[in-house]
Design an enzyme around this catalytic site. Structure first.
Site, PDB file in Angstrom:
ATOM      1  N   GLU A  41       0.825  -1.212   0.000  1.00 12.06           N
ATOM      2  CA  GLU A  41       0.000   0.000   0.000  1.00 12.06           C
ATOM      3  C   GLU A  41       0.853   1.253   0.000  1.00 12.06           C
ATOM      4  O   GLU A  41       1.926   1.287   0.598  1.00 12.06           O
ATOM      5  CB  GLU A  41      -0.846   0.043   1.287  1.00 12.06           C
ATOM      6  CG  GLU A  41      -1.999  -0.915   1.271  1.00 12.06           C
ATOM      7  CD  GLU A  41      -2.847  -0.803   2.530  1.00 12.06           C
ATOM      8  OE1 GLU A  41      -3.309  -1.845   3.001  1.00 12.06           O
ATOM      9  OE2 GLU A  41      -3.051   0.322   3.035  1.00 12.06           O
ATOM     10  N   CYS A  75       3.349   8.291   1.236  1.00 16.25           N
ATOM     11  CA  CYS A  75       3.775   7.352   2.275  1.00 16.25           C
ATOM     12  C   CYS A  75       3.977   6.016   1.569  1.00 16.25           C
ATOM     13  O   CYS A  75       3.049   5.488   0.963  1.00 16.25           O
ATOM     14  CB  CYS A  75       2.675   7.243   3.323  1.00 16.25           C
ATOM     15  SG  CYS A  75       2.980   5.956   4.534  1.00 16.25           S
ATOM     16  N   CYS A 117       5.879  -7.529   7.485  1.00 19.67           N
ATOM     17  CA  CYS A 117       6.821  -6.959   8.461  1.00 19.67           C
ATOM     18  C   CYS A 117       7.133  -8.003   9.524  1.00 19.67           C
ATOM     19  O   CYS A 117       6.279  -8.798   9.896  1.00 19.67           O
ATOM     20  CB  CYS A 117       6.185  -5.725   9.104  1.00 19.67           C
ATOM     21  SG  CYS A 117       7.297  -4.836  10.207  1.00 19.67           S
ATOM     22  N   CYS A 153       4.441  -5.596  15.999  1.00 13.65           N
ATOM     23  CA  CYS A 153       3.804  -4.663  16.951  1.00 13.65           C
ATOM     24  C   CYS A 153       2.316  -5.027  17.056  1.00 13.65           C
ATOM     25  O   CYS A 153       1.652  -5.228  16.037  1.00 13.65           O
ATOM     26  CB  CYS A 153       3.961  -3.217  16.488  1.00 13.65           C
ATOM     27  SG  CYS A 153       5.696  -2.722  16.325  1.00 13.65           S
ATOM     28  N   CYS A 212      -0.486  -2.998  15.105  1.00 11.12           N
ATOM     29  CA  CYS A 212      -0.240  -2.618  13.711  1.00 11.12           C
ATOM     30  C   CYS A 212      -0.756  -3.646  12.710  1.00 11.12           C
ATOM     31  O   CYS A 212      -0.450  -4.841  12.809  1.00 11.12           O
ATOM     32  CB  CYS A 212       1.257  -2.401  13.521  1.00 11.12           C
ATOM     33  SG  CYS A 212       1.676  -1.881  11.859  1.00 11.12           S
ATOM     34  N   HIS A 244       5.826   5.051  21.467  1.00 16.69           N
ATOM     35  CA  HIS A 244       4.548   4.509  21.945  1.00 16.69           C
ATOM     36  C   HIS A 244       4.482   4.132  23.417  1.00 16.69           C
ATOM     37  O   HIS A 244       3.479   3.543  23.858  1.00 16.69           O
ATOM     38  CB  HIS A 244       4.103   3.290  21.099  1.00 16.69           C
ATOM     39  CG  HIS A 244       3.997   3.562  19.631  1.00 16.69           C
ATOM     40  ND1 HIS A 244       3.439   4.704  19.114  1.00 16.69           N
ATOM     41  CD2 HIS A 244       4.402   2.840  18.547  1.00 16.69           C
ATOM     42  CE1 HIS A 244       3.489   4.662  17.791  1.00 16.69           C
ATOM     43  NE2 HIS A 244       4.077   3.550  17.422  1.00 16.69           N
ATOM     44  N   CYS A 263      -3.454   2.632   7.587  1.00 21.27           N
ATOM     45  CA  CYS A 263      -3.126   1.463   8.419  1.00 21.27           C
ATOM     46  C   CYS A 263      -2.921   0.086   7.795  1.00 21.27           C
ATOM     47  O   CYS A 263      -3.003  -0.907   8.503  1.00 21.27           O
ATOM     48  CB  CYS A 263      -4.115   1.373   9.555  1.00 21.27           C
ATOM     49  SG  CYS A 263      -5.721   1.980   9.154  1.00 21.27           S
TER      50      CYS A 263
HETATM   51  N1  SAH Z   1       8.185   0.062  10.854  1.00 19.20           N
HETATM   52  C1  SAH Z   1       8.214   1.476  10.943  1.00 19.20           C
HETATM   53  C2  SAH Z   1       7.342   2.203   9.941  1.00 19.20           C
HETATM   54  C3  SAH Z   1       5.930   1.723   9.705  1.00 19.20           C
HETATM   55  S1  SAH Z   1       4.597   2.128  10.772  1.00 19.20           S
HETATM   56  C4  SAH Z   1       7.905   1.937  12.333  1.00 19.20           C
HETATM   57  O1  SAH Z   1       7.575   1.114  13.167  1.00 19.20           O
HETATM   58  O2  SAH Z   1       8.043   3.113  12.611  1.00 19.20           O
HETATM   59  C5  SAH Z   1       4.295   3.835  10.724  1.00 19.20           C
HETATM   60  C6  SAH Z   1       3.783   4.366  12.050  1.00 19.20           C
HETATM   61  O3  SAH Z   1       2.411   3.989  12.314  1.00 19.20           O
HETATM   62  C7  SAH Z   1       4.570   3.834  13.245  1.00 19.20           C
HETATM   63  O4  SAH Z   1       4.798   4.871  14.149  1.00 19.20           O
HETATM   64  C8  SAH Z   1       3.624   2.809  13.806  1.00 19.20           C
HETATM   65  O5  SAH Z   1       3.953   2.485  15.126  1.00 19.20           O
HETATM   66  C9  SAH Z   1       2.305   3.495  13.637  1.00 19.20           C
HETATM   67  N2  SAH Z   1       1.138   2.619  13.743  1.00 19.20           N
HETATM   68  C10 SAH Z   1       1.031   1.345  13.366  1.00 19.20           C
HETATM   69  N3  SAH Z   1      -0.203   0.878  13.647  1.00 19.20           N
HETATM   70  C11 SAH Z   1      -0.876   1.893  14.193  1.00 19.20           C
HETATM   71  C12 SAH Z   1      -2.204   2.023  14.696  1.00 19.20           C
HETATM   72  N4  SAH Z   1      -3.050   1.009  14.689  1.00 19.20           N
HETATM   73  N5  SAH Z   1      -2.568   3.217  15.177  1.00 19.20           N
HETATM   74  C13 SAH Z   1      -1.718   4.258  15.193  1.00 19.20           C
HETATM   75  N6  SAH Z   1      -0.450   4.189  14.737  1.00 19.20           N
HETATM   76  C14 SAH Z   1      -0.040   3.007  14.259  1.00 19.20           C
END
Ligand code: SAH
Length: 343
Positions: free
Chosen positions: A92, A105, A112, A116, A119, A216, A333
């Site tokens: 995406e 973006c 990945c 997390c 995510c 976070h 997302c």
């Molecule tokens: N792997 C990298 C980049 C991808 S995620 C990283 O971890 O930074 C891009 C951003 O979106 C990151 O800050 C991630 O933690 C955040 N993110 C992922 N899922 C999310 C969610 N459900 N709500 C809010 N932010 C989220």
């Protein structure tokens, strides 16, 4: 196997073209077709002879993608793409319109490894790295489709950019090349969940891009619950690397903080966070969490966000809530790819 021509740096392309016996000016012509005019085939290179195009196609290919799905927001013109690669994998990308121009973006990996818990990109795990050319084609395809010039880029789509370090760095070299897109490094942000050794490597390169760090949480207890990477590099090691990054590059770090109700949004969390970030040239970006998985994560209230910001501000840490764009198309997302995978 044919080589992806879009993945070659200018010097690599030059070596290849000269070794085929073609004159130097051809290198500039071909580079410009690939990276300035963003073509996706040799046939489009109209100032290159037919014979030469045939020769090139015997050695090189284009790692292209197709637009599988395109969603346009009715609220703010945000466009979300699901791109499809020939091997059946999807990524995406999202194009956003700001006062200062267009920003994209992009994804840096298919899937990945980082896992997390909040995510969507972690769903289904890691599939493969994206090549240099595949990352570039996300930008070039969107730009051509929308007939616009994209001048900002964030590496915040699916994937951990520092886990595809060499390809990401080469992609950055190419997209900032003045003979190609000439994007300014100052207009690029790279987001990481905290791959500490690579943060040091990146700092030493002094590229001038913005480093975003997905923090976070203010402590190991909370961070380890949602971000497995924290077991490998804990928060203190991470913040030490961040200090090194801002000291070395003189660039402000952007800390991402997804606010989750009752999990990481208390007053104590804000006080602890302010203490942890003391002395780091930084800004905190609060993101109301998007509930994307079958978890019970709920966004913190607007009042909670305000209180959190006030506490940080009172301790000298600036924070803002990130503006949400394309909310009607779930622009932020990785859900489109996830839903495709579940079919
Ligand atoms: N792997 C990298 C980049 C991808 S995620 C990283 O971890 O930074 C891009 C951003 O979106 C990151 O800050 C991630 O933690 C955040 N993110 C992922 N899922 C999310 C969610 N459900 N709500 C809010 N932010 C989220």
């Amino acid at each position: 196997m044919l080589k992806d021509i879009r993945s070659l740096s200018y010097d690599e392309l030059s070596d290849e073209i000269l070794s085929l016996g073609f004159p130097k000016f051809r290198v500039n012509q071909i580079f410009s077709w690939v990276h300035e005019k963003c073509v996706s085939s040799f046939d489009e290179m109209t100032n290159i002879s037919k014979d030469m195009r045939v020769k090139l196609a015997e050695i090189f290919t284009f790692d292209n993608c197709k637009i599988n799905t395109k969603l346009v927001s009715n609220i703010d013109d945000t466009v979300k793409y699901l791109f499809e690669f020939p091997d059946g994998e999807y990524v995406e990308s999202v194009v956003m319109k700001y006062k200062y121009g267009y920003s994209i973006c992009i994804s840096t990996q298919v899937g990945c490894k980082m896992g997390c818990t909040f995510c969507a990109s972690a769903i289904g795990g890691f599939v493969r790295q994206l090549s240099v050319g595949e990352m570039l084609t996300e930008v070039y395809t969107a730009q051509k489709d929308l007939n616009i010039k994209i001048n900002h880029m964030v590496l915040m789509g699916t994937g951990e950019p520092l886990d595809n370090y060499d390809n990401v760095l080469k992609m950055l070299e190419l997209i900032t090349d003045e003979k190609g897109q000439n994007m300014s490094m100052r207009h690029i942000s790279l987001s990481t969940c905290g791959v500490v050794p690579k943060i040091y490597d990146l700092a030493d390169k002094k590229l001038g891009l913005t480093l975003s760090v997905s923090l976070h949480a203010p402590n190991n207890e909370i961070r380890s619950k949602s971000m497995p990477i924290n077991h490998k590099y804990d928060i203190d090691e991470l913040l030490k690397a961040c200090r090194y990054y801002s000291d070395t590059t003189n660039r402000r770090i952007s800390f991402e903080y997804a606010m989750i109700k009752g999990f990481n949004d208390s007053d104590e969390c804000a006080f602890e966070l302010a203490k942890k970030l003391k002395g780091i040239l930084c800004h905190v970006n609060l993101i109301p969490v998007n509930n994307v998985r079958e978890t019970e994560y709920i966004k913190s209230s607007v009042e909670r966000q305000k209180k959190f910001i006030d506490i940080l501000a009172s301790r000298g840490v600036t924070a803002t809530v990130r503006r949400t764009l394309g909310s009607d198309i779930n622009a932020s997302c990785g859900q489109l790819r996830a839903s495709k995978k579940n079919k």
